[in-house]
Scaffold this motif. Structure first.
Motif, PDB file in Angstrom:
ATOM      1  N   LEU A  75       0.830  -1.209   0.000  1.00 30.18           N
ATOM      2  CA  LEU A  75       0.000   0.000   0.000  1.00 30.18           C
ATOM      3  C   LEU A  75       0.860   1.252   0.000  1.00 30.18           C
ATOM      4  CD1 LEU A  75      -2.747  -1.216   2.464  1.00 30.18           C
ATOM      5  CD2 LEU A  75      -3.059  -0.702   0.033  1.00 30.18           C
ATOM      6  N   GLY A  76       1.978   1.223   0.734  1.00 29.97           N
ATOM      7  CA  GLY A  76       2.895   2.360   0.724  1.00 29.97           C
ATOM      8  C   GLY A  76       3.473   2.620  -0.658  1.00 29.97           C
ATOM      9  N   VAL A  77       3.853   1.560  -1.350  1.00 23.26           N
ATOM     10  CA  VAL A  77       4.387   1.712  -2.711  1.00 23.26           C
ATOM     11  C   VAL A  77       3.302   2.249  -3.645  1.00 23.26           C
ATOM     12  CG1 VAL A  77       5.267   0.430  -4.714  1.00 23.26           C
ATOM     13  CG2 VAL A  77       6.205  -0.025  -2.443  1.00 23.26           C
ATOM     14  N   LEU A  78       2.111   1.688  -3.565  1.00 17.02           N
ATOM     15  CA  LEU A  78       1.007   2.184  -4.403  1.00 17.02           C
ATOM     16  C   LEU A  78       0.707   3.648  -4.120  1.00 17.02           C
ATOM     17  CD1 LEU A  78      -1.444  -0.851  -4.280  1.00 17.02           C
ATOM     18  CD2 LEU A  78      -0.004  -0.126  -6.195  1.00 17.02           C
ATOM     19  N   LEU A  79       0.755   4.000  -2.863  1.00 13.22           N
ATOM     20  CA  LEU A  79       0.512   5.386  -2.481  1.00 13.22           C
ATOM     21  C   LEU A  79       1.604   6.306  -3.015  1.00 13.22           C
ATOM     22  CD1 LEU A  79      -1.432   7.151  -0.967  1.00 13.22           C
ATOM     23  CD2 LEU A  79      -0.194   6.636   1.122  1.00 13.22           C
ATOM     24  N   PHE A  80       2.840   5.844  -2.959  1.00 17.19           N
ATOM     25  CA  PHE A  80       3.956   6.656  -3.437  1.00 17.19           C
ATOM     26  C   PHE A  80       3.867   6.910  -4.944  1.00 17.19           C
ATOM     27  CE2 PHE A  80       8.275   7.417  -4.902  1.00 17.19           C
ATOM     28  CZ  PHE A  80       8.682   8.411  -4.031  1.00 17.19           C
ATOM     29  N   ILE A  81       3.469   5.908  -5.714  1.00 16.76           N
ATOM     30  CA  ILE A  81       3.411   6.091  -7.168  1.00 16.76           C
ATOM     31  C   ILE A  81       2.097   6.704  -7.651  1.00 16.76           C
ATOM     32  CG2 ILE A  81       5.079   4.251  -7.616  1.00 16.76           C
ATOM     33  CD1 ILE A  81       2.719   2.488  -8.505  1.00 16.76           C
ATOM     34  N   SER A  82       1.093   6.758  -6.787  1.00 14.66           N
ATOM     35  CA  SER A  82      -0.221   7.220  -7.215  1.00 14.66           C
ATOM     36  C   SER A  82      -0.255   8.652  -7.762  1.00 14.66           C
ATOM     37  CB  SER A  82      -1.267   7.032  -6.115  1.00 14.66           C
ATOM     38  OG  SER A  82      -1.009   7.840  -5.009  1.00 14.66           O
ATOM     39  N   PRO A  83       0.528   9.610  -7.249  1.00 14.40           N
ATOM     40  CA  PRO A  83       0.458  10.939  -7.867  1.00 14.40           C
ATOM     41  C   PRO A  83       0.847  10.938  -9.348  1.00 14.40           C
ATOM     42  CG  PRO A  83       1.438  11.108  -5.701  1.00 14.40           C
ATOM     43  CD  PRO A  83       1.325   9.638  -6.020  1.00 14.40           C
ATOM     44  N   TRP A  84       1.824  10.117  -9.703  1.00 13.11           N
ATOM     45  CA  TRP A  84       2.221  10.023 -11.112  1.00 13.11           C
ATOM     46  C   TRP A  84       1.229   9.181 -11.892  1.00 13.11           C
ATOM     47  CZ3 TRP A  84       6.407   9.124  -7.541  1.00 13.11           C
ATOM     48  CH2 TRP A  84       7.258  10.221  -7.423  1.00 13.11           C
ATOM     49  N   ALA A  85       0.859   8.029 -11.338  1.00 13.04           N
ATOM     50  CA  ALA A  85      -0.029   7.106 -12.047  1.00 13.04           C
ATOM     51  C   ALA A  85      -1.423   7.687 -12.258  1.00 13.04           C
ATOM     52  CB  ALA A  85      -0.121   5.786 -11.281  1.00 13.04           C
ATOM     53  N   LEU A  86      -1.898   8.455 -11.296  1.00 15.12           N
ATOM     54  CA  LEU A  86      -3.256   9.000 -11.382  1.00 15.12           C
ATOM     55  C   LEU A  86      -3.290  10.477 -11.759  1.00 15.12           C
ATOM     56  CD1 LEU A  86      -4.808   7.190  -8.296  1.00 15.12           C
ATOM     57  CD2 LEU A  86      -4.964   6.554 -10.712  1.00 15.12           C
ATOM     58  N   GLY A  87      -2.122  11.061 -12.006  1.00 13.57           N
ATOM     59  CA  GLY A  87      -2.053  12.413 -12.540  1.00 13.57           C
ATOM     60  C   GLY A  87      -2.421  13.531 -11.591  1.00 13.57           C
ATOM     61  N   TYR A  88      -1.974  13.438 -10.340  1.00 11.00           N
ATOM     62  CA  TYR A  88      -2.254  14.559  -9.444  1.00 11.00           C
ATOM     63  C   TYR A  88      -0.984  15.192  -8.867  1.00 11.00           C
ATOM     64  CZ  TYR A  88      -2.389  11.175  -5.449  1.00 11.00           C
ATOM     65  OH  TYR A  88      -2.121  10.218  -4.509  1.00 11.00           O
ATOM     66  N   THR A  89       0.085  15.153  -9.621  1.00  8.05           N
ATOM     67  CA  THR A  89       1.320  15.799  -9.163  1.00  8.05           C
ATOM     68  C   THR A  89       1.193  17.323  -9.126  1.00  8.05           C
ATOM     69  OG1 THR A  89       2.208  15.709 -11.410  1.00  8.05           O
ATOM     70  CG2 THR A  89       2.863  13.936  -9.899  1.00  8.05           C
ATOM     71  N   ASP A  90       0.259  17.890  -9.876  1.00  7.93           N
ATOM     72  CA  ASP A  90       0.052  19.342  -9.847  1.00  7.93           C
ATOM     73  C   ASP A  90      -0.584  19.799  -8.536  1.00  7.93           C
ATOM     74  OD1 ASP A  90       1.113  19.586 -12.369  1.00  7.93           O
ATOM     75  OD2 ASP A  90      -0.829  19.626 -13.379  1.00  7.93           O
ATOM     76  N   TYR A  91      -1.223  18.906  -7.822  1.00  8.82           N
ATOM     77  CA  TYR A  91      -1.796  19.207  -6.508  1.00  8.82           C
ATOM     78  C   TYR A  91      -0.735  18.855  -5.467  1.00  8.82           C
ATOM     79  CZ  TYR A  91      -6.180  19.605  -8.968  1.00  8.82           C
ATOM     80  OH  TYR A  91      -7.182  20.006  -9.821  1.00  8.82           O
ATOM     81  N   MET A  92       0.155  19.807  -5.229  1.00  8.14           N
ATOM     82  CA  MET A  92       1.363  19.535  -4.441  1.00  8.14           C
ATOM     83  C   MET A  92       1.064  19.024  -3.036  1.00  8.14           C
ATOM     84  SD  MET A  92       3.788  19.787  -6.475  1.00  8.14           S
ATOM     85  CE  MET A  92       5.193  19.700  -5.413  1.00  8.14           C
TER      86      MET A  92
END
Length: 115
Positions: A62-79
């Motif tokens: 879950l930690g790994v999924l959480l870490f990659i989720s901003p890139w995978a789900l496209g929310y890196t602009d929401y800092m």
């Protein structure tokens, strides 16, 4: 009762609640709520079954999924949401890995006690 499991409960609850004060989009909110709730469930599972190695691996996954989720789900602009996901993800992996030796020892005691 391992401190690492309580850390998982707190991290999961914080992640879910962080959606109240952090700017998110639909993907960020969904990921943070779902993964936070799953982290709480995995942590409670670890507390209930201290010899479960699977629950500790679940923390780390879950930690790994959480870490990659901003890139995978496209929310890196929401800092705020992205950083919350990255930090909680890393801490979840660390807590899960730190609990593995104790979970393994409890598992071995449980297996040895069954013979």
């Amino acid at each position: 009762m391992r401190w690492q499991d309580w850390v998982g409960v707190v991290l999961g609850a914080y992640l879910v609640l962080a959606t109240l004060w952090t700017s998110t989009n639909g993907n960020a909110m969904s990921a943070m709520i779902a993964l936070g709730a799953l982290l709480v469930i995995a942590s409670v599972w670890s507390l209930a079954m201290p010899g479960s190695m699977t629950s500790e691996y679940a923390h780390m996954l879950l930690g790994v999924l959480l870490f990659i989720s901003p890139w995978a789900l496209g929310y890196t602009d929401y800092m705020g949401a992205a950083w919350t996901s990255w930090v909680v993800g890393v801490l979840a992996v660390i807590a899960g890995a730190a609990a593995l030796p104790e979970a393994n020892a409890a598992h071995q005691r449980g297996v040895a006690g069954q013979h």
